[in-house]
Motif scaffolding. Sequence first.
Motif, PDB file in Angstrom:
ATOM      1  N   ARG A 102       0.846  -1.193   0.000  1.00  0.00           N
ATOM      2  CA  ARG A 102       0.000   0.000   0.000  1.00  0.00           C
ATOM      3  C   ARG A 102       0.880   1.241   0.000  1.00  0.00           C
ATOM      4  NH1 ARG A 102      -4.450  -1.680   4.685  1.00  0.00           N
ATOM      5  NH2 ARG A 102      -5.543  -3.282   3.457  1.00  0.00           N
ATOM      6  N   LYS A 103       0.455   2.244  -0.771  1.00  0.00           N
ATOM      7  CA  LYS A 103       1.238   3.476  -0.871  1.00  0.00           C
ATOM      8  C   LYS A 103       0.319   4.690  -0.876  1.00  0.00           C
ATOM      9  CE  LYS A 103       1.590   3.007  -5.927  1.00  0.00           C
ATOM     10  NZ  LYS A 103       0.921   4.226  -6.383  1.00  0.00           N
ATOM     11  N   GLY A 104       0.923   5.856  -0.602  1.00  0.00           N
ATOM     12  CA  GLY A 104       0.138   7.085  -0.626  1.00  0.00           C
ATOM     13  C   GLY A 104      -0.749   7.264   0.584  1.00  0.00           C
ATOM     14  N   MET A 105      -0.356   6.728   1.695  1.00  0.00           N
ATOM     15  CA  MET A 105      -1.168   6.827   2.916  1.00  0.00           C
ATOM     16  C   MET A 105      -0.889   8.170   3.598  1.00  0.00           C
ATOM     17  SD  MET A 105      -0.748   2.861   4.180  1.00  0.00           S
ATOM     18  CE  MET A 105       0.992   2.787   3.748  1.00  0.00           C
ATOM     19  N   GLY A 106      -1.651   9.192   3.174  1.00  0.00           N
ATOM     20  CA  GLY A 106      -1.493  10.533   3.726  1.00  0.00           C
ATOM     21  C   GLY A 106      -0.528  11.404   2.966  1.00  0.00           C
ATOM     22  N   GLU A 107       0.020  10.886   1.852  1.00  0.00           N
ATOM     23  CA  GLU A 107       0.989  11.660   1.073  1.00  0.00           C
ATOM     24  C   GLU A 107       0.944  11.216  -0.380  1.00  0.00           C
ATOM     25  OE1 GLU A 107       4.676  10.675   2.906  1.00  0.00           O
ATOM     26  OE2 GLU A 107       4.685   8.624   2.122  1.00  0.00           O
ATOM     27  N   GLU A 118       2.018  -4.849   4.798  1.00  0.00           N
ATOM     28  CA  GLU A 118       1.311  -4.724   6.068  1.00  0.00           C
ATOM     29  C   GLU A 118       2.277  -4.807   7.247  1.00  0.00           C
ATOM     30  OE1 GLU A 118      -2.406  -6.851   8.469  1.00  0.00           O
ATOM     31  OE2 GLU A 118      -2.126  -7.211   6.311  1.00  0.00           O
ATOM     32  N   GLY A 119       3.371  -5.527   7.062  1.00  0.00           N
ATOM     33  CA  GLY A 119       4.374  -5.653   8.118  1.00  0.00           C
ATOM     34  C   GLY A 119       5.408  -4.545   8.119  1.00  0.00           C
ATOM     35  N   GLY A 120       5.273  -3.578   7.197  1.00  0.00           N
ATOM     36  CA  GLY A 120       6.172  -2.438   7.168  1.00  0.00           C
ATOM     37  C   GLY A 120       7.410  -2.608   6.313  1.00  0.00           C
ATOM     38  N   GLU A 121       7.508  -3.687   5.546  1.00  0.00           N
ATOM     39  CA  GLU A 121       8.673  -3.901   4.695  1.00  0.00           C
ATOM     40  C   GLU A 121       8.543  -3.095   3.407  1.00  0.00           C
ATOM     41  OE1 GLU A 121      10.025  -8.423   5.139  1.00  0.00           O
ATOM     42  OE2 GLU A 121       7.868  -8.176   4.806  1.00  0.00           O
ATOM     43  N   GLN A 125      13.626  -3.791   0.228  1.00  0.00           N
ATOM     44  CA  GLN A 125      14.022  -4.794   1.213  1.00  0.00           C
ATOM     45  C   GLN A 125      13.622  -6.196   0.764  1.00  0.00           C
ATOM     46  OE1 GLN A 125      12.003  -3.072   4.593  1.00  0.00           O
ATOM     47  NE2 GLN A 125      13.902  -2.240   5.448  1.00  0.00           N
ATOM     48  N   LEU A 126      12.444  -6.329   0.183  1.00  0.00           N
ATOM     49  CA  LEU A 126      11.985  -7.627  -0.291  1.00  0.00           C
ATOM     50  C   LEU A 126      12.855  -8.136  -1.433  1.00  0.00           C
ATOM     51  CD1 LEU A 126       8.132  -7.006  -0.282  1.00  0.00           C
ATOM     52  CD2 LEU A 126       9.395  -8.456   1.301  1.00  0.00           C
ATOM     53  N   LEU A 127      13.144  -7.268  -2.401  1.00  0.00           N
ATOM     54  CA  LEU A 127      13.970  -7.684  -3.532  1.00  0.00           C
ATOM     55  C   LEU A 127      15.350  -8.140  -3.065  1.00  0.00           C
ATOM     56  CD1 LEU A 127      13.189  -4.921  -6.194  1.00  0.00           C
ATOM     57  CD2 LEU A 127      12.256  -7.237  -6.079  1.00  0.00           C
ATOM     58  N   ASP A 128      15.917  -7.403  -2.127  1.00  0.00           N
ATOM     59  CA  ASP A 128      17.232  -7.777  -1.610  1.00  0.00           C
ATOM     60  C   ASP A 128      17.171  -9.126  -0.882  1.00  0.00           C
ATOM     61  OD1 ASP A 128      18.286  -5.445  -2.619  1.00  0.00           O
ATOM     62  OD2 ASP A 128      18.293  -4.374  -0.705  1.00  0.00           O
ATOM     63  N   ALA A 129      16.122  -9.313  -0.079  1.00  0.00           N
ATOM     64  CA  ALA A 129      15.984 -10.572   0.668  1.00  0.00           C
ATOM     65  C   ALA A 129      15.796 -11.757  -0.274  1.00  0.00           C
ATOM     66  CB  ALA A 129      14.820 -10.474   1.641  1.00  0.00           C
ATOM     67  N   TRP A 130      15.081 -11.542  -1.362  1.00  0.00           N
ATOM     68  CA  TRP A 130      14.832 -12.617  -2.323  1.00  0.00           C
ATOM     69  C   TRP A 130      16.016 -12.846  -3.260  1.00  0.00           C
ATOM     70  CZ3 TRP A 130       9.592 -10.020  -3.872  1.00  0.00           C
ATOM     71  CH2 TRP A 130       8.634 -10.288  -2.874  1.00  0.00           C
ATOM     72  N   GLY A 131      16.932 -11.900  -3.315  1.00  0.00           N
ATOM     73  CA  GLY A 131      17.999 -11.979  -4.302  1.00  0.00           C
ATOM     74  C   GLY A 131      17.472 -11.803  -5.709  1.00  0.00           C
ATOM     75  N   ALA A 132      16.408 -11.024  -5.843  1.00  0.00           N
ATOM     76  CA  ALA A 132      15.748 -10.852  -7.142  1.00  0.00           C
ATOM     77  C   ALA A 132      16.504  -9.838  -7.989  1.00  0.00           C
ATOM     78  CB  ALA A 132      14.310 -10.389  -6.939  1.00  0.00           C
ATOM     79  N   ASP A 133      16.899 -10.252  -9.191  1.00  0.00           N
ATOM     80  CA  ASP A 133      17.659  -9.355 -10.051  1.00  0.00           C
ATOM     81  C   ASP A 133      16.932  -8.984 -11.337  1.00  0.00           C
ATOM     82  OD1 ASP A 133      17.806 -11.835 -11.216  1.00  0.00           O
ATOM     83  OD2 ASP A 133      19.965 -12.045 -10.985  1.00  0.00           O
TER      84      ASP A 133
END
Length: 204
Positions: A102-107, A118-121, A125-133
């Motif tokens: 979700r994006k644009g929450m108040g801005e 929902e967990g604030g990630e 951060q997700l791409l780095d954790a997955w090693g997604a290139d």
Amino acid sequence: MNRVLFIVDVQNDFTEGGALGVDGGTAVAAGIAELLSAYPDRYAHVVASRDWHDATGDNGGHFATDAAPDYTVTWPVHCVAGTTGAEYHPALRLDAVDVHVRKGMGEPAYSLFEGVTEGGETVRQLLDAWGADEVDVVGIATDHCVRASALDAVAAGRRVRVLRDLVAGVAPASSAAALEELAAAGAEIVDSRERPVGDDEPTA
């Protein structure tokens, strides 16, 4: 295989009949569903974003409240959290989505990278954790949130493809300009049935 699909803002308010509906939005939603059905193993992860604006206030100047919207900086009210307009288009296959952002929450927020889970990630951060290139980008609108998301993916060092048959824009001229800008930035502009390099899936 560390390829990720970004589905950008395929929401009711951005498809035909919505507060900021674009021509071709419904077809994009259906086309993305067809892509995921035809190539179920193409993506290691699927990330979908939504505008999720506050119901009160102008969301940091994003909503036009005191004057007519200029459709550049200020916009009509759209994608208010908890409303039907903010929900995904019903043609989209949500069972194939691994992560919701979700994006644009108040801005103001255009890029999927500006959103959080929902967990604030963050998406970075997700791409780095997955090693997604590698990242494929689809969704709405070509000349705004798709453009911003794809540019940020390039800036994050990923190999980026924009699937031109699965994006829809506000206006033809600005959408064409956005695709040209993305190509100049290093993104590939391809059709959804064009296989990524190294993809050994059978042709659908």
